[in-house]
Design an enzyme around this catalytic site. Sequence first.
Site, mmCIF file in Angstrom:
data_model
loop_
_atom_site.group_PDB
_atom_site.id
_atom_site.type_symbol
_atom_site.label_atom_id
_atom_site.label_comp_id
_atom_site.label_asym_id
_atom_site.label_seq_id
_atom_site.Cartn_x
_atom_site.Cartn_y
_atom_site.Cartn_z
ATOM 1 N N ALA A 9 0.849 -1.206 0.000
ATOM 2 C CA ALA A 9 0.000 0.000 0.000
ATOM 3 C C ALA A 9 0.877 1.245 0.000
ATOM 4 O O ALA A 9 0.660 2.201 0.749
ATOM 5 C CB ALA A 9 -0.940 -0.008 1.203
ATOM 6 N N GLY A 10 1.927 1.218 -0.839
ATOM 7 C CA GLY A 10 2.772 2.392 -1.026
ATOM 8 C C GLY A 10 2.165 3.276 -2.106
ATOM 9 O O GLY A 10 0.969 3.182 -2.415
ATOM 10 N N ALA A 12 2.561 3.238 -5.369
ATOM 11 C CA ALA A 12 2.086 2.501 -6.544
ATOM 12 C C ALA A 12 0.849 1.668 -6.209
ATOM 13 O O ALA A 12 -0.172 1.750 -6.905
ATOM 14 C CB ALA A 12 3.209 1.602 -7.068
ATOM 15 N N VAL A 78 3.952 -10.230 3.050
ATOM 16 C CA VAL A 78 4.007 -11.041 1.825
ATOM 17 C C VAL A 78 5.317 -11.831 1.862
ATOM 18 O O VAL A 78 6.395 -11.260 2.018
ATOM 19 C CB VAL A 78 3.982 -10.140 0.563
ATOM 20 C CG1 VAL A 78 4.120 -10.991 -0.700
ATOM 21 C CG2 VAL A 78 2.714 -9.300 0.530
ATOM 22 N N GLU A 167 19.107 15.249 1.443
ATOM 23 C CA GLU A 167 17.861 15.694 2.086
ATOM 24 C C GLU A 167 17.917 15.435 3.595
ATOM 25 O O GLU A 167 17.481 16.263 4.391
ATOM 26 C CB GLU A 167 16.652 14.978 1.475
ATOM 27 C CG GLU A 167 16.314 15.481 0.078
ATOM 28 C CD GLU A 167 14.847 15.287 -0.281
ATOM 29 O OE1 GLU A 167 14.300 14.220 0.035
ATOM 30 O OE2 GLU A 167 14.259 16.208 -0.882
ATOM 31 N N ALA A 316 8.910 8.242 -6.363
ATOM 32 C CA ALA A 316 7.482 8.197 -6.063
ATOM 33 C C ALA A 316 6.699 8.664 -7.291
ATOM 34 O O ALA A 316 5.613 8.162 -7.594
ATOM 35 C CB ALA A 316 7.183 9.103 -4.876
ATOM 36 N N GLN A 317 7.294 9.623 -8.004
ATOM 37 C CA GLN A 317 6.613 10.191 -9.174
ATOM 38 C C GLN A 317 6.341 9.116 -10.242
ATOM 39 O O GLN A 317 5.231 9.017 -10.758
ATOM 40 C CB GLN A 317 7.507 11.287 -9.746
ATOM 41 C CG GLN A 317 6.817 12.234 -10.659
ATOM 42 C CD GLN A 317 7.812 13.204 -11.296
ATOM 43 O OE1 GLN A 317 7.833 13.325 -12.506
ATOM 44 N NE2 GLN A 317 8.622 13.882 -10.519
ATOM 45 N N LYS A 378 8.923 22.244 -3.927
ATOM 46 C CA LYS A 378 9.044 20.905 -3.341
ATOM 47 C C LYS A 378 7.794 20.565 -2.524
ATOM 48 O O LYS A 378 7.224 19.482 -2.628
ATOM 49 C CB LYS A 378 10.290 20.869 -2.444
ATOM 50 C CG LYS A 378 10.470 19.589 -1.649
ATOM 51 C CD LYS A 378 11.026 18.477 -2.496
ATOM 52 C CE LYS A 378 11.226 17.212 -1.701
ATOM 53 N NZ LYS A 378 11.841 16.151 -2.466
HETATM 54 C C1 LIG Z 1 14.249 10.078 2.204
HETATM 55 C C2 LIG Z 1 13.683 9.814 0.846
HETATM 56 C C3 LIG Z 1 13.349 10.884 0.033
HETATM 57 C C4 LIG Z 1 12.791 10.663 -1.235
HETATM 58 N N1 LIG Z 1 12.453 11.748 -1.996
HETATM 59 C C5 LIG Z 1 11.820 11.564 -3.179
HETATM 60 C C6 LIG Z 1 11.352 12.685 -3.928
HETATM 61 O O1 LIG Z 1 11.578 13.832 -3.563
HETATM 62 N N2 LIG Z 1 10.673 12.441 -5.081
HETATM 63 C C7 LIG Z 1 10.380 11.171 -5.506
HETATM 64 O O2 LIG Z 1 9.691 11.022 -6.532
HETATM 65 N N3 LIG Z 1 10.840 10.082 -4.847
HETATM 66 C C8 LIG Z 1 11.552 10.237 -3.684
HETATM 67 N N4 LIG Z 1 11.996 9.150 -2.970
HETATM 68 C C9 LIG Z 1 11.812 7.793 -3.520
HETATM 69 C C10 LIG Z 1 10.399 7.266 -3.241
HETATM 70 O O3 LIG Z 1 10.111 7.355 -1.872
HETATM 71 C C11 LIG Z 1 10.250 5.825 -3.726
HETATM 72 O O4 LIG Z 1 10.645 5.747 -5.069
HETATM 73 C C12 LIG Z 1 8.780 5.385 -3.569
HETATM 74 O O5 LIG Z 1 8.453 5.303 -2.197
HETATM 75 C C13 LIG Z 1 8.495 4.054 -4.246
HETATM 76 O O6 LIG Z 1 7.129 3.809 -4.158
HETATM 77 P P1 LIG Z 1 6.555 2.327 -4.144
HETATM 78 O O7 LIG Z 1 5.075 2.448 -4.175
HETATM 79 O O8 LIG Z 1 7.237 1.508 -5.182
HETATM 80 O O9 LIG Z 1 7.020 1.696 -2.745
HETATM 81 P P2 LIG Z 1 6.898 2.207 -1.253
HETATM 82 O O10 LIG Z 1 6.489 3.602 -1.154
HETATM 83 O O11 LIG Z 1 8.194 1.804 -0.621
HETATM 84 O O12 LIG Z 1 5.737 1.270 -0.658
HETATM 85 C C14 LIG Z 1 5.917 -0.113 -0.493
HETATM 86 C C15 LIG Z 1 4.827 -0.647 0.427
HETATM 87 O O13 LIG Z 1 4.969 -2.067 0.513
HETATM 88 C C16 LIG Z 1 4.882 -2.497 1.878
HETATM 89 N N5 LIG Z 1 5.696 -3.714 1.987
HETATM 90 C C17 LIG Z 1 6.986 -3.864 1.627
HETATM 91 N N6 LIG Z 1 7.366 -5.146 1.763
HETATM 92 C C18 LIG Z 1 6.290 -5.819 2.228
HETATM 93 C C19 LIG Z 1 6.038 -7.199 2.535
HETATM 94 N N7 LIG Z 1 6.975 -8.157 2.386
HETATM 95 N N8 LIG Z 1 4.796 -7.550 2.965
HETATM 96 C C20 LIG Z 1 3.821 -6.614 3.111
HETATM 97 N N9 LIG Z 1 4.002 -5.307 2.819
HETATM 98 C C21 LIG Z 1 5.218 -4.919 2.380
HETATM 99 C C22 LIG Z 1 5.423 -1.310 2.674
HETATM 100 O O14 LIG Z 1 4.910 -1.322 3.996
HETATM 101 C C23 LIG Z 1 4.925 -0.117 1.861
HETATM 102 O O15 LIG Z 1 3.652 0.297 2.285
HETATM 103 C C24 LIG Z 1 12.585 9.333 -1.703
HETATM 104 C C25 LIG Z 1 12.923 8.250 -0.880
HETATM 105 C C26 LIG Z 1 13.468 8.474 0.378
HETATM 106 C C27 LIG Z 1 13.835 7.300 1.257
#
Ligand SMILES: Cc1cc2nc3c(=O)[nH]c(=O)nc-3n(C[C@H](O)[C@H](O)[C@H](O)COP(=O)(O)OP(=O)(O)OC[C@H]3O[C@@H](n4cnc5c(N)ncnc54)[C@H](O)[C@@H]3O)c2cc1C
Length: 405
Positions: A9-10, A12, A78, A167, A316-317, A378
């Site tokens: 629930a990130g 994506a 998972v 950051e 995240a974007q 930002k």
């Molecule tokens: C400090 C920091 C600053 C950042 N700044 C930026 C920025 O300015 N702009 C930008 O675009 N990106 C930024 N990023 C990158 C961005 O945060 C990631 O690219 C983004 O979070 C990826 O999204 P996602 O949905 O793939 O995964 P995530 O956001 O990591 O979500 C993954 C989800 O899966 C769940 N999960 C993981 N493993 C399991 C499992 N085995 N079982 C059950 N649940 C699980 C987690 O709890 C989470 O809810 C930054 C990252 C960090 C750490």
Amino acid sequence: MKHVVVLGAGYAGLKTVVLLQKKLKGAVKITLVDRNPYHYEATDLHEVAAGTQTPSKISYKVADLIDPDITTFIQDEVVKLDPAAKNVQLAHQDEPLTYDYCVLGLGFVSETFGIKGAEENALPMTNVKEAIDIHDHILKQLKDYRSSKNPDNLKIVVCGAGFTGIELAGALVDARTHFADVAGVQPSDIQIILVEAATRLLPMFNDKLADYGVNLVKKLGVNLMTGCLISGIEPGKVLYKRGKDADEESVTAGTIIWTTGVSGSPVVAKSGLKARRGRVMVNDHLNDPEHPDLYILGDVAAFMAPGEKRPYPTTAQIALSMADYTAEDLTERIKNGQRFAKGYSYKSLGTVASVGNTKAFGTAMGHPVKGYIGSFMKKMIMNRSLMEVGGVKELLSKGRFDLYH
Ligand SMILES: Cc1cc2nc3c(=O)[nH]c(=O)nc-3n(C[C@H](O)[C@H](O)[C@H](O)COP(=O)(O)OP(=O)(O)OC[C@H]3O[C@@H](n4cnc5c(N)ncnc54)[C@H](O)[C@@H]3O)c2cc1C
């Protein structure tokens, strides 16, 4: 009725669910799985680590966004997928969860590149719990200083001066006055050190912008040690070399934080998917090339930029934009039995790095942004992504219209 299982629930995963609930009401059953009952904005983890934001300000309940008529939320870990049998093994359920379509969005974990002692002796910052642990650790060191008078209690070393490290250093600078109060010292006694192997930092920016960012961080009193290849971490000590054949040197500190790199979730490898550093090279429908019913999004996906030799950086974007595409493609498949006509394509809106609460630098919609204006951009970008997933309700509940809280 087709069953869509969304893992994570990130950015994506949760955005995919929110969109599918609107587009496919009555036509689909959704199961969302996450280990936490809340969604968190990973892009703000550095602020929780520094203590400049509370965990509740960067997270909200998954249940707030769930339509119980369509979606079931399971809080569980998972373990792995069996993409051939189309099922998912969860840690606390005997029977695997079966699916017609699966959306894998399990995000990132810390990558230590096999550097000796990094896992044991440096603090990672990849989720809310780890960010809270960092903050608690810093406070304990500062409190200990009052009796120990050990200068290492006042030193924070951040390993890696990439986007995240920069950051984090900026947020730590903002917290320095509070840190000094806790330790009973002057803010200038709190040392923030960034150790980095590269000499040209922030490759996502042109030379001018990267230099601006580097000078900004230095001006704020951060000790930026570039060209220092980390060779190991011992308790309270970072070992490094200024060149391959150079002698090993070291810097000591009570707090050592690891922001050197990330890789995709280990579930990818456990599931037998072909990947590099936990990232699967997806096709232009964002599917695993061998399993057309498996969508792979966000930090577990690698999508090749046209004409480039490297995939887009994980952000995240792009995770949010992949969710948009996946919801369109799944809607076409489930409603009309065909794929969304256009394959996935991505155009970055820009990247802005914050250096504390009131300064930032980067590019937004093709234009360079710096300083206070940069920080305003930002915050607008962060609000946009909160709005995209959580909607107006979460934006209001987090008080994010007050940009400079
Ligand atoms: C400090 C920091 C600053 C950042 N700044 C930026 C920025 O300015 N702009 C930008 O675009 N990106 C930024 N990023 C990158 C961005 O945060 C990631 O690219 C983004 O979070 C990826 O999204 P996602 O949905 O793939 O995964 P995530 O956001 O990591 O979500 C993954 C989800 O899966 C769940 N999960 C993981 N493993 C399991 C499992 N085995 N079982 C059950 N649940 C699980 C987690 O709890 C989470 O809810 C930054 C990252 C960090 C750490």
